[in-house]
Design an enzyme around this catalytic site. Structure first.
Site, mmCIF file in Angstrom:
data_model
loop_
_atom_site.group_PDB
_atom_site.id
_atom_site.type_symbol
_atom_site.label_atom_id
_atom_site.label_comp_id
_atom_site.label_asym_id
_atom_site.label_seq_id
_atom_site.Cartn_x
_atom_site.Cartn_y
_atom_site.Cartn_z
ATOM 1 N N ARG A 1 0.800 -1.230 0.000
ATOM 2 C CA ARG A 1 0.000 0.000 0.000
ATOM 3 C C ARG A 1 0.832 1.279 0.000
ATOM 4 O O ARG A 1 0.329 2.358 -0.243
ATOM 5 C CB ARG A 1 -0.908 0.013 1.227
ATOM 6 C CG ARG A 1 -2.186 -0.745 0.966
ATOM 7 C CD ARG A 1 -3.013 -0.804 2.186
ATOM 8 N NE ARG A 1 -2.239 -1.402 3.286
ATOM 9 C CZ ARG A 1 -2.769 -2.134 4.252
ATOM 10 N NH1 ARG A 1 -4.049 -2.327 4.298
ATOM 11 N NH2 ARG A 1 -2.012 -2.639 5.205
ATOM 12 N N LYS B 1 2.189 -20.005 6.688
ATOM 13 C CA LYS B 1 1.200 -20.366 7.690
ATOM 14 C C LYS B 1 0.712 -19.096 8.401
ATOM 15 O O LYS B 1 1.392 -18.075 8.296
ATOM 16 C CB LYS B 1 1.820 -21.336 8.685
ATOM 17 C CG LYS B 1 2.830 -20.679 9.638
ATOM 18 C CD LYS B 1 3.274 -21.682 10.646
ATOM 19 C CE LYS B 1 4.246 -21.106 11.601
ATOM 20 N NZ LYS B 1 3.762 -20.173 12.578
ATOM 21 N N HIS C 1 9.001 -23.476 7.646
ATOM 22 C CA HIS C 1 10.433 -23.172 7.544
ATOM 23 C C HIS C 1 11.299 -24.184 8.293
ATOM 24 O O HIS C 1 12.484 -24.291 8.036
ATOM 25 C CB HIS C 1 10.730 -21.729 7.962
ATOM 26 C CG HIS C 1 10.778 -21.487 9.437
ATOM 27 N ND1 HIS C 1 9.675 -21.372 10.215
ATOM 28 C CD2 HIS C 1 11.818 -21.354 10.279
ATOM 29 C CE1 HIS C 1 10.023 -21.161 11.467
ATOM 30 N NE2 HIS C 1 11.324 -21.147 11.548
ATOM 31 N N LYS D 1 15.439 -26.321 7.443
ATOM 32 C CA LYS D 1 16.633 -26.344 8.306
ATOM 33 C C LYS D 1 17.472 -27.579 7.982
ATOM 34 O O LYS D 1 16.944 -28.672 7.842
ATOM 35 C CB LYS D 1 16.218 -26.355 9.788
ATOM 36 C CG LYS D 1 15.581 -25.040 10.243
ATOM 37 C CD LYS D 1 15.248 -25.082 11.722
ATOM 38 C CE LYS D 1 14.367 -23.906 12.121
ATOM 39 N NZ LYS D 1 15.079 -22.760 12.626
ATOM 40 N N GLU E 1 11.454 -21.851 23.468
ATOM 41 C CA GLU E 1 11.966 -20.529 23.094
ATOM 42 C C GLU E 1 12.103 -19.686 24.347
ATOM 43 O O GLU E 1 11.310 -19.820 25.284
ATOM 44 C CB GLU E 1 11.002 -19.852 22.130
ATOM 45 C CG GLU E 1 10.901 -20.553 20.793
ATOM 46 C CD GLU E 1 10.056 -19.758 19.822
ATOM 47 O OE1 GLU E 1 10.624 -19.054 18.991
ATOM 48 O OE2 GLU E 1 8.820 -19.835 19.927
ATOM 49 N N ASP F 1 0.351 -22.422 16.559
ATOM 50 C CA ASP F 1 1.499 -21.712 15.983
ATOM 51 C C ASP F 1 2.637 -22.669 15.627
ATOM 52 O O ASP F 1 3.327 -22.475 14.635
ATOM 53 C CB ASP F 1 1.988 -20.674 17.012
ATOM 54 C CG ASP F 1 3.130 -19.814 16.485
ATOM 55 O OD1 ASP F 1 3.082 -19.437 15.305
ATOM 56 O OD2 ASP F 1 4.061 -19.516 17.258
ATOM 57 N N HIS G 1 5.337 -27.228 12.648
ATOM 58 C CA HIS G 1 6.739 -27.640 12.820
ATOM 59 C C HIS G 1 6.875 -28.983 13.558
ATOM 60 O O HIS G 1 7.584 -29.871 13.117
ATOM 61 C CB HIS G 1 7.533 -26.585 13.592
ATOM 62 C CG HIS G 1 7.407 -25.194 13.046
ATOM 63 N ND1 HIS G 1 7.245 -24.946 11.710
ATOM 64 C CD2 HIS G 1 7.420 -23.971 13.647
ATOM 65 C CE1 HIS G 1 7.168 -23.637 11.517
ATOM 66 N NE2 HIS G 1 7.265 -23.025 12.675
ATOM 67 N N LYS H 1 6.949 -20.455 24.978
ATOM 68 C CA LYS H 1 7.684 -19.186 24.965
ATOM 69 C C LYS H 1 8.158 -18.914 26.375
ATOM 70 O O LYS H 1 7.566 -19.391 27.354
ATOM 71 C CB LYS H 1 6.758 -18.040 24.549
ATOM 72 C CG LYS H 1 6.075 -18.248 23.207
ATOM 73 C CD LYS H 1 6.926 -17.789 22.068
ATOM 74 C CE LYS H 1 6.191 -17.952 20.745
ATOM 75 N NZ LYS H 1 7.067 -17.915 19.592
HETATM 76 C C1 BG6 Z 1 7.425 -19.484 13.787
HETATM 77 C C2 BG6 Z 1 6.466 -19.173 14.894
HETATM 78 O O1 BG6 Z 1 6.822 -20.341 12.853
HETATM 79 O O2 BG6 Z 1 8.596 -20.093 14.306
HETATM 80 C C3 BG6 Z 1 7.140 -18.304 15.944
HETATM 81 O O3 BG6 Z 1 5.335 -18.486 14.375
HETATM 82 C C4 BG6 Z 1 8.437 -18.925 16.403
HETATM 83 O O4 BG6 Z 1 6.264 -18.100 17.049
HETATM 84 C C5 BG6 Z 1 9.307 -19.264 15.204
HETATM 85 O O5 BG6 Z 1 9.098 -17.975 17.240
HETATM 86 C C6 BG6 Z 1 10.554 -19.991 15.627
HETATM 87 O O6 BG6 Z 1 11.389 -20.197 14.532
HETATM 88 P P1 BG6 Z 1 12.914 -20.571 14.749
HETATM 89 O O7 BG6 Z 1 13.408 -20.847 13.385
HETATM 90 O O8 BG6 Z 1 13.558 -19.375 15.386
HETATM 91 O O9 BG6 Z 1 12.946 -21.751 15.658
#
Ligand code: BG6
EC number: 1.1.1.49
Length: 514
Positions: A69, A176, A206, A210, A244, A263, A268, A366
């Site tokens: 935008r 996602k 993602h 890795k 995390e 999430d 994952h 988290k």
């Molecule tokens: C994301 C989540 O898919 O992966 C996040 O939405 C998370 O909440 C992140 O922090 C973690 O990714 P990585 O690669 O740092 O482990």
């Protein structure tokens, strides 16, 4: 046939001097990013594109169009991308690489429901095909919330951009969350698939990009050592942990109402489970790989009763190392009454011959003690150790631990005699670390995945069926939690709520403290 004796190709000097990059350089193409001003594009996508260019893996006329935008000129867009590259690129900054990449950058201003702007975008693609040789090959990256998928897909269809002409291709890459339950995921897939056939849809998880996650397959299928042990005869249980230390400051808009299970577990962690538990694919092709993952996901389900086999929590204020941090409900943007979980754990079972009776414990959270993602296969104790009363503090459990991050590598834990005059057996670790074993640095997950999408290599992308099956596994747990109000609190910097400890204690097991 060259007459080389069987096995001699191992030492073929010609093969070893070949440039391994050659089959991995993308052909003529360009990419359009929707949501280019968002966090993900700034932190991950734009730096990854530069890193690919810097590694010589993008075609000379590669073109990048930002759509958004903002009232940006080409120069404004270039400056923005340069900032992202300087802040986030993995490889060194090289002026000539940057200049070449910047020549192919353009910005188109518009909303997602703006016919005129999409027509301008379509004209821009045509012009670039003529001027820069992108050959009609375009990837559309939807780095936008799923609510916009429908608008963007339909605009791409209406303006003719979704359809490839002749031998050119059009692909869509989506981020996602793919829905919030099975039903919404199915609807979303229907929308996307009504415009793009499944073989041109690339869903990003993602974690699959890795290196350590791909190494699960190397570990399992390139070695003879582990295969005989990889089943319920020897394995007691599996723990998959993604912990995390960060909190959710600044992410309320995305996270509130979503929570840790949607999430992270839905995508994952269930993908990690699938790779660890699937059978060996008969070939390393996307279809074979996906078909094995699908089979194992179909056999996976929660263990009941959920009151005892799952746990969830919400972080409260506490000390994270030397820093005092606020709880979720004090984080900006979160509803103080929020019932969103920031910690989720569940027990799953896989009903097939290989895994029946082996619980898979998944957990994520988290603001936990430290950042670590690992998969631990914990073995059954030896049947009858002949040492009488060893002085080991508890039963020895051998383990294979795949360390996804940080300290990427693998660890094997086994018992060993403590030097001395008694037969004292204690756990020791044998450690493989990527950084010590290899000089090459691992590419970022997004580098790998963006390049794979441009090369039409879909092995590392979950299919619509995998996504829907993952929701099917999680839905009963989410529904159960949905009826139970606020999650239990755990202090920041700890290892989660007490209910998670009870969840394993009930099975006479404990979580690893990585
Ligand atoms: C994301 C989540 O898919 O992966 C996040 O939405 C998370 O909440 C992140 O922090 C973690 O990714 P990585 O690669 O740092 O482990």
């Amino acid at each position: 046939m060259t007459g080389i004796p069987h096995g001699a190709e191992w030492f073929n000097p010609l093969r070893d001097t070949e440039d391994k990059r050659l089959p991995r350089i993308a052909g003529p193409c360009g990419m359009v990013i929707f949501g280019v001003t968002g966090d993900l594009a700034y932190k991950k996508l734009l730096p990854a594109i530069y890193d690919l260019a810097n590694r010589g893996l993008l075609p000379p006329g590669f073109s990048l169009i930002g759509y958004g935008r903002r009232d940006w000129s080409k120069q404004d867009f270039e400056e923005y991308v340069l900032g992202a590259v300087k802040d986030g690129a993995r490889t060194d900054f090289r002026e000539n690489v940057w200049q070449r990449l910047a020549e192919g950058m353009f910005f188109v201003k518009g909303n997602f429901d703006d016919d005129k702007a999409f027509d301008t975008l379509a004209d821009t693609l045509k012009d670039l095909d003529d001027q820069r040789g992108t050959a009609g090959n375009w990837a559309f990256y939807l780095s936008v919330p799923p609510d916009y998928f429908s608008d963007v897909c339909h605009q791409l269809e209406r303006s003719g951009m979704a359809k490839a002409q002749g031998s050119s291709w059009r692909r869509v890459i989506i981020e996602k969350p793919f829905g919030h339950d099975q039903e919404s995921a199915t609807k979303l897939n229907e929308i996307v698939n009504s415009v793009f056939p499944e073989d041109s849809v690339f869903r990003i998880d993602h974690y699959l990009g890795k290196e350590t996650v791909q190494n699960i397959m190397a570990l399992r299928f390139a070695n003879q050592l582990f295969d005989p042990l990889w089943n319920n005869h020897f394995i007691d249980h599996v723990q998959i942990t993604m912990a995390e230390d960060i909190g959710l400051g600044g992410r309320a808009g995305y996270y509130d109402g979503i929570g840790a299970a949607r999430d992270v577990i839905q995508n994952h962690l269930l993908q990690l489970l699938a790779l660890v538990a699937m059978e060996e694919p008969i070939a390393f092709t996307p279809q074979e790989l996906q078909s094995e993952k699908i089979k194992v996901l179909k056999a996976t389900s929660p263990v009941y009763p959920l009151a005892k086999t799952t746990a969830r929590g919400q972080y409260a204020a506490g000390w994270q190392g030397s820093e005092y941090v606020v709880g979720l409900r004090e984080e900006e943007g979160f509803d103080p009454e929020s019932t969103t979980e920031t910690y989720a754990a569940c027990t799953l079972q896989i009903s097939n011959r290989r895994w029946a009776g082996v619980p898979f414990y998944l957990r994520t959270g988290k603001r936990l003690g430290r950042r670590v993602t690992e998969i631990a296969l914990v073995f059954k104790p030896a049947h009858h150790p002949p040492f009488g009363n060893t002085q080991a503090p508890e039963e020895l459990h051998n383990a294979v631990v795949i360390r996804v991050q940080p300290d990427e590598g693998m660890l094997m834990r086994f018992g060993s005699k403590v030097p001395g005059s008694t037969m004292e057996v204690r756990d020791v670790n044998m450690d493989f670390s990527y950084s010590e074993a290899f000089t090459e640095e691992s590419p970022e997950a997004y580098e790998r995945l963006i390049l794979d999408a441009l090369l039409d290599e879909s092995s590392l992308f979950p299919t619509n069926e995998e996504v829907e099956l993952s929701w099917k596994i999680l839905d009963p747990i989410l529904e159960y939690w949905g009826q139970r109000g606020r999650p239990e609190e755990y202090p920041a910097g700890s290892w989660g709520p007490e209910s998670a400890e009870r969840m394993l204690a009930r099975d006479n097991r404990t979580w690893r403290r990585p």
